[in-house]
Design a protein around this motif. Sequence first.
Motif, PDB file in Angstrom:
ATOM      1  N   LEU A 208       0.832  -1.201   0.000  1.00  0.00           N
ATOM      2  CA  LEU A 208       0.000   0.000   0.000  1.00  0.00           C
ATOM      3  C   LEU A 208       0.870   1.256   0.000  1.00  0.00           C
ATOM      4  CD1 LEU A 208      -2.761   1.374   0.214  1.00  0.00           C
ATOM      5  CD2 LEU A 208      -2.616   1.098   2.698  1.00  0.00           C
ATOM      6  N   GLN A 209       1.893   1.250   0.839  1.00  0.00           N
ATOM      7  CA  GLN A 209       2.789   2.404   0.897  1.00  0.00           C
ATOM      8  C   GLN A 209       3.466   2.634  -0.451  1.00  0.00           C
ATOM      9  OE1 GLN A 209       5.769   2.106   3.949  1.00  0.00           O
ATOM     10  NE2 GLN A 209       6.328   4.260   3.831  1.00  0.00           N
ATOM     11  N   ARG A 210       3.863   1.554  -1.098  1.00  0.00           N
ATOM     12  CA  ARG A 210       4.486   1.682  -2.417  1.00  0.00           C
ATOM     13  C   ARG A 210       3.482   2.211  -3.443  1.00  0.00           C
ATOM     14  NH1 ARG A 210       8.870  -0.344  -4.796  1.00  0.00           N
ATOM     15  NH2 ARG A 210       9.378  -1.626  -2.973  1.00  0.00           N
ATOM     16  N   LEU A 211       2.258   1.698  -3.399  1.00  0.00           N
ATOM     17  CA  LEU A 211       1.253   2.052  -4.395  1.00  0.00           C
ATOM     18  C   LEU A 211       0.880   3.531  -4.331  1.00  0.00           C
ATOM     19  CD1 LEU A 211      -0.616   1.024  -6.637  1.00  0.00           C
ATOM     20  CD2 LEU A 211      -2.283   0.410  -4.871  1.00  0.00           C
ATOM     21  N   VAL A 212       0.852   4.104  -3.140  1.00  0.00           N
ATOM     22  CA  VAL A 212       0.467   5.512  -3.015  1.00  0.00           C
ATOM     23  C   VAL A 212       1.662   6.451  -3.152  1.00  0.00           C
ATOM     24  CG1 VAL A 212      -1.538   4.958  -1.604  1.00  0.00           C
ATOM     25  CG2 VAL A 212       0.632   5.499  -0.482  1.00  0.00           C
ATOM     26  N   GLY A 213       2.801   5.906  -3.566  1.00  0.00           N
ATOM     27  CA  GLY A 213       3.940   6.766  -3.878  1.00  0.00           C
ATOM     28  C   GLY A 213       4.972   6.889  -2.786  1.00  0.00           C
ATOM     29  N   GLY A 214       4.982   5.961  -1.832  1.00  0.00           N
ATOM     30  CA  GLY A 214       5.931   6.054  -0.735  1.00  0.00           C
ATOM     31  C   GLY A 214       7.365   5.758  -1.119  1.00  0.00           C
ATOM     32  N   PHE A 215       7.571   5.131  -2.286  1.00  0.00           N
ATOM     33  CA  PHE A 215       8.924   4.813  -2.744  1.00  0.00           C
ATOM     34  C   PHE A 215       9.185   5.389  -4.130  1.00  0.00           C
ATOM     35  CE2 PHE A 215       7.551   1.421   0.117  1.00  0.00           C
ATOM     36  CZ  PHE A 215       8.549   1.484   1.073  1.00  0.00           C
ATOM     37  N   GLY A 216       8.359   6.330  -4.533  1.00  0.00           N
ATOM     38  CA  GLY A 216       8.490   6.932  -5.853  1.00  0.00           C
ATOM     39  C   GLY A 216       7.136   6.983  -6.534  1.00  0.00           C
ATOM     40  N   ILE A 217       6.951   7.954  -7.417  1.00  0.00           N
ATOM     41  CA  ILE A 217       5.628   8.156  -8.010  1.00  0.00           C
ATOM     42  C   ILE A 217       5.555   7.683  -9.459  1.00  0.00           C
ATOM     43  CG2 ILE A 217       5.082  10.066  -6.484  1.00  0.00           C
ATOM     44  CD1 ILE A 217       5.757  11.982  -8.761  1.00  0.00           C
ATOM     45  N   GLY A 218       6.610   7.060  -9.959  1.00  0.00           N
ATOM     46  CA  GLY A 218       6.546   6.475 -11.296  1.00  0.00           C
ATOM     47  C   GLY A 218       5.680   5.228 -11.300  1.00  0.00           C
ATOM     48  N   ARG A 260     -10.356   3.397   4.555  1.00  0.00           N
ATOM     49  CA  ARG A 260     -10.040   4.624   3.809  1.00  0.00           C
ATOM     50  C   ARG A 260      -8.677   4.501   3.137  1.00  0.00           C
ATOM     51  NH1 ARG A 260      -7.480   9.428   5.153  1.00  0.00           N
ATOM     52  NH2 ARG A 260      -8.164  11.242   3.937  1.00  0.00           N
ATOM     53  N   ALA A 261      -7.709   3.925   3.841  1.00  0.00           N
ATOM     54  CA  ALA A 261      -6.376   3.743   3.264  1.00  0.00           C
ATOM     55  C   ALA A 261      -6.439   2.831   2.039  1.00  0.00           C
ATOM     56  CB  ALA A 261      -5.427   3.167   4.309  1.00  0.00           C
ATOM     57  N   CYS A 262      -7.214   1.759   2.137  1.00  0.00           N
ATOM     58  CA  CYS A 262      -7.363   0.849   0.999  1.00  0.00           C
ATOM     59  C   CYS A 262      -8.050   1.547  -0.172  1.00  0.00           C
ATOM     60  CB  CYS A 262      -8.154  -0.387   1.414  1.00  0.00           C
ATOM     61  SG  CYS A 262      -7.301  -1.458   2.590  1.00  0.00           S
ATOM     62  N   GLY A 263      -9.021   2.400   0.131  1.00  0.00           N
ATOM     63  CA  GLY A 263      -9.690   3.151  -0.924  1.00  0.00           C
ATOM     64  C   GLY A 263      -8.738   4.091  -1.648  1.00  0.00           C
ATOM     65  N   ILE A 264      -7.846   4.729  -0.898  1.00  0.00           N
ATOM     66  CA  ILE A 264      -6.852   5.609  -1.522  1.00  0.00           C
ATOM     67  C   ILE A 264      -5.903   4.789  -2.392  1.00  0.00           C
ATOM     68  CG2 ILE A 264      -4.905   7.146  -1.049  1.00  0.00           C
ATOM     69  CD1 ILE A 264      -6.393   8.055   1.467  1.00  0.00           C
ATOM     70  N   GLY A 265      -5.529   3.596  -1.905  1.00  0.00           N
ATOM     71  CA  GLY A 265      -4.680   2.727  -2.707  1.00  0.00           C
ATOM     72  C   GLY A 265      -5.354   2.324  -4.010  1.00  0.00           C
ATOM     73  N   ALA A 266      -6.641   1.996  -3.939  1.00  0.00           N
ATOM     74  CA  ALA A 266      -7.379   1.634  -5.152  1.00  0.00           C
ATOM     75  C   ALA A 266      -7.425   2.802  -6.128  1.00  0.00           C
ATOM     76  CB  ALA A 266      -8.792   1.188  -4.780  1.00  0.00           C
ATOM     77  N   ARG A 267      -7.643   4.001  -5.597  1.00  0.00           N
ATOM     78  CA  ARG A 267      -7.682   5.189  -6.459  1.00  0.00           C
ATOM     79  C   ARG A 267      -6.321   5.437  -7.109  1.00  0.00           C
ATOM     80  NH1 ARG A 267      -7.399   8.242  -9.618  1.00  0.00           N
ATOM     81  NH2 ARG A 267      -8.235  10.355  -9.856  1.00  0.00           N
ATOM     82  N   SER A 268      -5.242   5.173  -6.385  1.00  0.00           N
ATOM     83  CA  SER A 268      -3.903   5.329  -6.960  1.00  0.00           C
ATOM     84  C   SER A 268      -3.693   4.341  -8.105  1.00  0.00           C
ATOM     85  CB  SER A 268      -2.836   5.124  -5.881  1.00  0.00           C
ATOM     86  OG  SER A 268      -2.913   6.120  -4.882  1.00  0.00           O
ATOM     87  N   ALA A 269      -4.138   3.106  -7.903  1.00  0.00           N
ATOM     88  CA  ALA A 269      -4.013   2.100  -8.959  1.00  0.00           C
ATOM     89  C   ALA A 269      -4.862   2.485 -10.170  1.00  0.00           C
ATOM     90  CB  ALA A 269      -4.426   0.732  -8.424  1.00  0.00           C
ATOM     91  N   GLU A 270      -6.044   3.038  -9.927  1.00  0.00           N
ATOM     92  CA  GLU A 270      -6.883   3.505 -11.030  1.00  0.00           C
ATOM     93  C   GLU A 270      -6.200   4.630 -11.794  1.00  0.00           C
ATOM     94  OE1 GLU A 270     -11.138   2.477  -8.808  1.00  0.00           O
ATOM     95  OE2 GLU A 270     -10.369   4.530  -8.884  1.00  0.00           O
ATOM     96  N   GLY A 271      -5.470   5.475 -11.065  1.00  0.00           N
ATOM     97  CA  GLY A 271      -4.731   6.541 -11.728  1.00  0.00           C
ATOM     98  C   GLY A 271      -3.643   5.999 -12.637  1.00  0.00           C
ATOM     99  N   VAL A 272      -2.981   4.925 -12.209  1.00  0.00           N
ATOM    100  CA  VAL A 272      -1.971   4.294 -13.061  1.00  0.00           C
ATOM    101  C   VAL A 272      -2.623   3.724 -14.316  1.00  0.00           C
ATOM    102  CG1 VAL A 272      -0.292   2.418 -13.219  1.00  0.00           C
ATOM    103  CG2 VAL A 272      -0.434   3.778 -11.132  1.00  0.00           C
ATOM    104  N   LEU A 273      -3.778   3.074 -14.148  1.00  0.00           N
ATOM    105  CA  LEU A 273      -4.499   2.538 -15.311  1.00  0.00           C
ATOM    106  C   LEU A 273      -4.898   3.656 -16.274  1.00  0.00           C
ATOM    107  CD1 LEU A 273      -6.920  -0.238 -13.978  1.00  0.00           C
ATOM    108  CD2 LEU A 273      -5.026  -0.501 -15.591  1.00  0.00           C
ATOM    109  N   ALA A 274      -5.369   4.762 -15.722  1.00  0.00           N
ATOM    110  CA  ALA A 274      -5.763   5.884 -16.572  1.00  0.00           C
ATOM    111  C   ALA A 274      -4.559   6.435 -17.334  1.00  0.00           C
ATOM    112  CB  ALA A 274      -6.398   6.978 -15.713  1.00  0.00           C
ATOM    113  N   GLU A 275      -3.420   6.486 -16.670  1.00  0.00           N
ATOM    114  CA  GLU A 275      -2.206   6.969 -17.332  1.00  0.00           C
ATOM    115  C   GLU A 275      -1.791   6.027 -18.460  1.00  0.00           C
ATOM    116  OE1 GLU A 275       2.487   7.919 -16.211  1.00  0.00           O
ATOM    117  OE2 GLU A 275       1.000   7.634 -14.618  1.00  0.00           O
ATOM    118  N   LEU A 276      -1.942   4.725 -18.234  1.00  0.00           N
ATOM    119  CA  LEU A 276      -1.592   3.750 -19.266  1.00  0.00           C
ATOM    120  C   LEU A 276      -2.544   3.817 -20.454  1.00  0.00           C
ATOM    121  CD1 LEU A 276      -0.756   0.693 -16.979  1.00  0.00           C
ATOM    122  CD2 LEU A 276       0.853   1.917 -18.453  1.00  0.00           C
ATOM    123  N   SER A 277      -3.773   4.223 -20.195  1.00  0.00           N
ATOM    124  CA  SER A 277      -4.777   4.283 -21.260  1.00  0.00           C
ATOM    125  C   SER A 277      -4.774   5.625 -21.981  1.00  0.00           C
ATOM    126  CB  SER A 277      -6.174   4.030 -20.679  1.00  0.00           C
ATOM    127  OG  SER A 277      -6.228   2.768 -20.037  1.00  0.00           O
TER     128      SER A 277
END
Length: 278
Positions: A208-218, A260-277
């Motif tokens: 979760l920490q990695r997904l929300v950008g804790g180790f980089g936002i790429g 709430r933390a899991c919801g933010i993680g899901a939204r971050s993953a959705e953002g990655v999908l949107a960027e890929l699309s």
Amino acid sequence: MGAGRLDAMMSAKEVASRFATELELTGLCQAVVPVAGLLALGARTLRQREYEAFRALAEVPPEDLQLAMLSADRFARPDSPLPVDAHTRAQLAHRFGLFGIRLAVTLIKLGTPDSPSLATQLVERSGLHELRQVIDVQFGQRADQLKTHSALLALTRVLSAHPRAESAPIRAAAQRLLADVHGFQELRLLGRLRSTRPNLSDDDVAQLQRLVGGFGIGRSERLGLHPDDGVDAERAAALAAVRKWRTWAEHPLLDQFTARACGIGARSAEGVLAELSG
């Protein structure tokens, strides 16, 4: 803090955790990081003669050294029987503090073989690396996002103070962009994760920490992939992350913070999908 004891940093981390929890409610602070600044500075500039002095102190019986280190003044007294001259002891106290001296002596007793190794271990235990990581992840890598947000706020204030019919579409567009606050939700969550543990396994917390950008936002950094893994691997990993964290976010038995933390993680993953699309 901690009166120079070996567990001083542990005490500082507990206080930082409490402060972070309290300050989060005010919205004024996103992270509180304990740092032994004096130790970090001393370690980065450790001299060979200082290392030799620490080695000499490591040979002193523990009870004698403990008695001599009841205070910095007592440690630097000229009539002390310690096998290091008073001037050097005063310099050690000035540059490292009692906490740093105790830590250096302990590390040498545990087998630290030379000055560079001691300097590295002291820096690691000073909290400097964590502070640098927080600054890099929460400010350095998100600099464009933060500057854009500030510019949009300034633009909105100007347009609100001087309303014109032709500027209405610009103001509406700026407000739509400002409504996307997910990046700031990630920052707040990263700060909260340092003081509050969600009801998840260690592996899931790390993911979760990695997904929300804790180790980089790429994308690859968020998904835990190698940069050369390719778009298909990123898309598959992002889709799996969306499903996993959205399912967890909707779990009825999770506490509010974890959900709430899991919801933010899901939204971050959705953002990655949107960027890929995109």
